[in-house]
Scaffold this active site. Structure first.
Site, PDB file in Angstrom:
ATOM      1  N   HIS A 461      67.960  21.540  -0.510  1.00 42.78           N
ATOM      2  CA  HIS A 461      68.154  22.853  -0.506  1.00 42.78           C
ATOM      3  C   HIS A 461      67.428  24.038  -0.616  1.00 42.78           C
ATOM      4  O   HIS A 461      67.240  25.252   0.104  1.00 42.78           O
ATOM      5  CB  HIS A 461      69.046  23.060  -1.561  1.00 42.78           C
ATOM      6  N   GLU A 462      66.669  23.783  -1.475  1.00 41.14           N
ATOM      7  CA  GLU A 462      65.570  24.788  -1.741  1.00 41.14           C
ATOM      8  C   GLU A 462      64.659  24.620  -1.140  1.00 41.14           C
ATOM      9  O   GLU A 462      64.381  26.685  -0.206  1.00 41.14           O
ATOM     10  CB  GLU A 462      64.605  24.378  -3.449  1.00 41.14           C
ATOM     11  N   HIS A 465      66.343  27.231   1.442  1.00 40.43           N
ATOM     12  CA  HIS A 465      65.857  29.032   1.878  1.00 40.43           C
ATOM     13  C   HIS A 465      63.906  29.018   2.073  1.00 40.43           C
ATOM     14  O   HIS A 465      64.216  30.073   2.622  1.00 40.43           O
ATOM     15  CB  HIS A 465      65.765  28.835   0.019  1.00 40.43           C
ATOM     16  N   HIS A 468      64.773  29.745   5.446  1.00 36.48           N
ATOM     17  CA  HIS A 468      65.155  30.913   5.924  1.00 36.48           C
ATOM     18  C   HIS A 468      63.705  31.563   5.418  1.00 36.48           C
ATOM     19  O   HIS A 468      63.787  32.469   7.121  1.00 36.48           O
ATOM     20  CB  HIS A 468      65.910  31.471   5.409  1.00 36.48           C
TER      21      HIS A 468
END
Length: 679
Positions: A461-462, A465, A468
């Site tokens: 998940h991280e 980020h 992104h």
């Protein structure tokens, strides 16, 4: 201080801050000079005698504040991941000054007049889409921040913003102290019966690091239900652990939460909105508070019904009429083992951190996007645990730096997060430097770092980020990377979680740390079945937290506001109204330790995780059903969405990828709730 390392751009690769040379005494002078420099730059922009243009106004704003940006990002990372008393004192001192500085920029009347003049002529300036988006963002930020208010109203607004910043730092400091004090210190390993040996060893190592030699310490994670509850055999210890988790922060932070809710409600009214939530939603993809509340309504009944079915199964397994909150996870693990032949502890030997990172997270990024990551031990980060990797694109060209800081320590706040140390911008010629922080317990020296499945998905998940930020391909800093609405920012990171158990990725990293044997082929399928069994619990605890956030931030300044000592009563009433007062399922965060909303920028935004999951589930369906290869799909997702940052409307980017507006069906199906919702 001519040798202050912040005073000039870093000469390290990708402008990585020179942490080896940065000392505590460098921060305050750099903040002071950085704020003064930017105010002077903005004053010069606002006082120009020539007519305002996009270049001499909007683009000039984007070029301002370079020094302040360098120190601000480096300090924020240090304060979150490696703090001490001196850093905390400086944080308390600088927060209100930064709030006042931001107000000075956003409320500068001369600057706004020039910006407004450009904005009024925007359709006749021949601006391309990105420049037009930048102009609109700068203008709307200032209007929403109060640029059109009368001077007396602006004076009160500045006071409110300063007090909010001060109280938020106080909340964070109290939470850090209370969480440390609430850790359970145990005398004997036998008390930890049920935990696997490596976790018991980690508790001993934690005790050693905290000065409790020969003992065992369970430090609290930042959420309510501590992961150890699923394994600890002693009911009284489970009860102690959950009680410590639920009570922390309440006494000192309850009144601060009330104060922050009042201050935010007053600010919203001053800005012309009925609540802080309404003010926030004006700049979110959800658009209106009604849209969020409709989502809450559609999810609540299926979630509670699913949780009730789970509770009945647990009660049967335990041979009792009711299941208490401290026992839910313990008996859920028993049911998973009996019903799905799955014991969570049997997964951990196959989930060793280094292999998960390199052969899982990095490997998936190469499969989907073609990028590669190579460790750079010659580059120094802010703490010895923080490791620096260079990221290169599919063609071998440089992309940026990734810093991974995976271990828990006393100087780090709880949870997991992503930060940017350098923001990508073609205007400034900068490539991104991003940071991921997790809080995985560190075992004794030489022992493997074995992860839970939850920690694995958190790492994926991280890293979503991080991607992104790394894939940002825009001209202007304000539109770079994660500069998107708060309820959209979690969407790409949640999409990245899907690769954790994709067969071609899982088989690459899930190998026994000692023997190298692959994870049994049937284990992933059993894991997915078992996860669906807990979907009701997870949905209820998450939605309860979102409702608490929403209840605090839909308060109106002219309505009934809770008293200083009424935080707990307010919380209970909010859950009761929403139909989420399930005694055995505490909210994922209670008010006293809800750092997301009281000191981390998520006020009236915690719903965004679930909102983004609607987008995520729909996008994952697109990835699996669009008829293209994973690599082809990854290029589309990167080009049309990740690379755009805030340079386009985020929902336009979503539609450019998926081809339609988001649908809630895939989310309900993912959690096994579709039939309940339809029934």
């Amino acid at each position: 201080m001519p040798t202050n390392p912040f005073f000039e751009p870093s000469d390290l690769p990708y402008e990585l801050p020179p942490f080896a040379r940065i000392r505590h005494e460098h921060y305050l002078p750099a903040f002071t000079r950085g704020m003064a420099d930017q105010l002077a730059e903005v004053a010069a922009i606002g006082s120009r005698a020539v007519p305002a243009t996009f270049e001499n106004t909007v683009e000039a704003i984007e070029r301002s504040g370079a020094l302040l940006g360098r120190v601000r990002r480096a300090f924020a990372t240090k304060a979150a991941a490696d703090t001490d008393e001196e850093i905390q004192a400086l944080e308390a001192e600088i927060a209100p000054r930064l709030a006042a500085h931001d107000d000075a920029l956003l409320l500068d009347s001369a600057l706004f007049a020039r910006l407004d003049a450009v904005f009024e002529q925007r359709e006749h300036l021949g601006l391309d889409a990105e420049r037009l988006r930048l102009l609109e963002r700068h203008h709307s930020r200032r209007v929403r921040a109060g640029a059109r208010l009368a001077p007396e109203q602006q004076r009160r607004l500045r006071e409110l913003n300063t007090e909010i910043a001060t109280r938020s730092i106080e909340f964070r400091r109290n939470l850090r102290e209370d969480t440390a004090r609430a850790a359970l210190v145990l005398d004997h390993a036998e008390e930890l019966a049920g935990l696997p040996p490596d976790q018991i060893a980690a508790a001993a190592e934690n005790a050693h690091a905290l000065g409790h030699e020969g003992k065992f310490v369970l430090s609290l994670k930042n959420f309510s239900n501590q992961t150890e509850l699923a394994a600890l055999e002693r009911p009284e210890l489970r009860a102690r652990l959950l009680d410590a988790s639920l009570r922390r922060g309440g006494e000192r932070n309850g009144p601060i939460a009330v104060a922050l809710a009042r201050l935010r409600a007053e600010r919203a009214a001053l800005l012309g909105f009925r609540s802080h939530a309404a003010w926030e939603l004006a700049d979110r993809t959800a658009g209106t508070t009604d849209a969020v509340e409709d989502m809450f309504d559609r999810l609540a009944a299926p979630a509670v019904a699913s949780a009730e079915r789970e509770r009945a199964a647990l009660a049967e397994a335990a041979g009792v009429a009711e299941i208490g909150a401290a026992d839910w996870q313990y008996y859920a693990e028993r049911v998973r083992k009996e019903r799905f032949d799955l014991d969570a502890t049997e997964l951990r030997p196959y989930l060793e951190l280094e292999r998960v990172l390199r052969d899982g997270v990095f490997h998936a990024a190469e499969l989907v996007y073609g990028i590669t990551l190579t460790e750079r031990p010659d580059l120094v980060a802010y703490h010895p645990d923080a490791r620096v990797f260079e990221v290169r694109d599919a063609d071998g060209g440089p992309l940026g730096l990734y810093i991974g800081d995976f271990h828990a320590r006393e100087s780090k706040r709880g949870g997991a997060w992503m930060d940017s140390l350098v923001v990508q911008s073609h205007l400034l010629g900068q490539r991104p430097v991003v940071v991921n922080n997790l809080n995985i317990a560190k075992p004794p020296e030489g022992e493997p770092v074995l992860m839970t499945w939850s920690e694995v998905t958190t790492l994926f998940h991280e890293f979503g980020h991080a991607l992104h930020g790394l894939f940002s391909d825009v001209r202007y800093p304000l539109l770079s990377g994660l500069q998107v609405p708060r309820d959209f920012v979690e969407f790409p990171s949640q999409v990245n979680e899907v690769w954790a158990d994709r067969p071609e990725v899982l088989a690459h990293y899930a190998r026994h740390h000692a023997t190298g044997e692959p994870m049994p082929a049937d284990l992933p399928a059993r894991l997915r079945e078992a996860e669906n069994f807990g979907a009701g619990f997870r949905m209820v605890e998450h939605q309860a937290a979102a409702v608490l956030d929403w209840s605090w931030h839909t308060l109106s300044a002219d309505g009934r506001l809770p008293g200083d000592c009424e935080a707990e009563a307010f919380e209970a009433a909010a859950l009761e109204r929403a139909g989420l007062a399930v005694a055995a399922i505490p909210p994922r965060y209670r008010t006293g330790y809800f750092a997301h909303i009281f000191c981390s920028g998520y006020a009236a935004g915690y719903y965004g995780y679930r909102w983004a999951e609607v987008l995520d589930a729909d996008a994952v369906r697109w990835f699996t059903e669009n008829g293209k290869t994973v690599r082809e799909s990854g290029e589309i997702f990167r080009r049309e969405l990740l690379a755009k940052g805030g340079s386009v409307d985020p929902m336009e980017a979503f539609r450019a990828v998926v081809g339609h507006d988001p649908e809630i069906g895939p989310l309900l199906a993912r959690h096994g709730l579709k039939r309940v919702a339809e029934g």
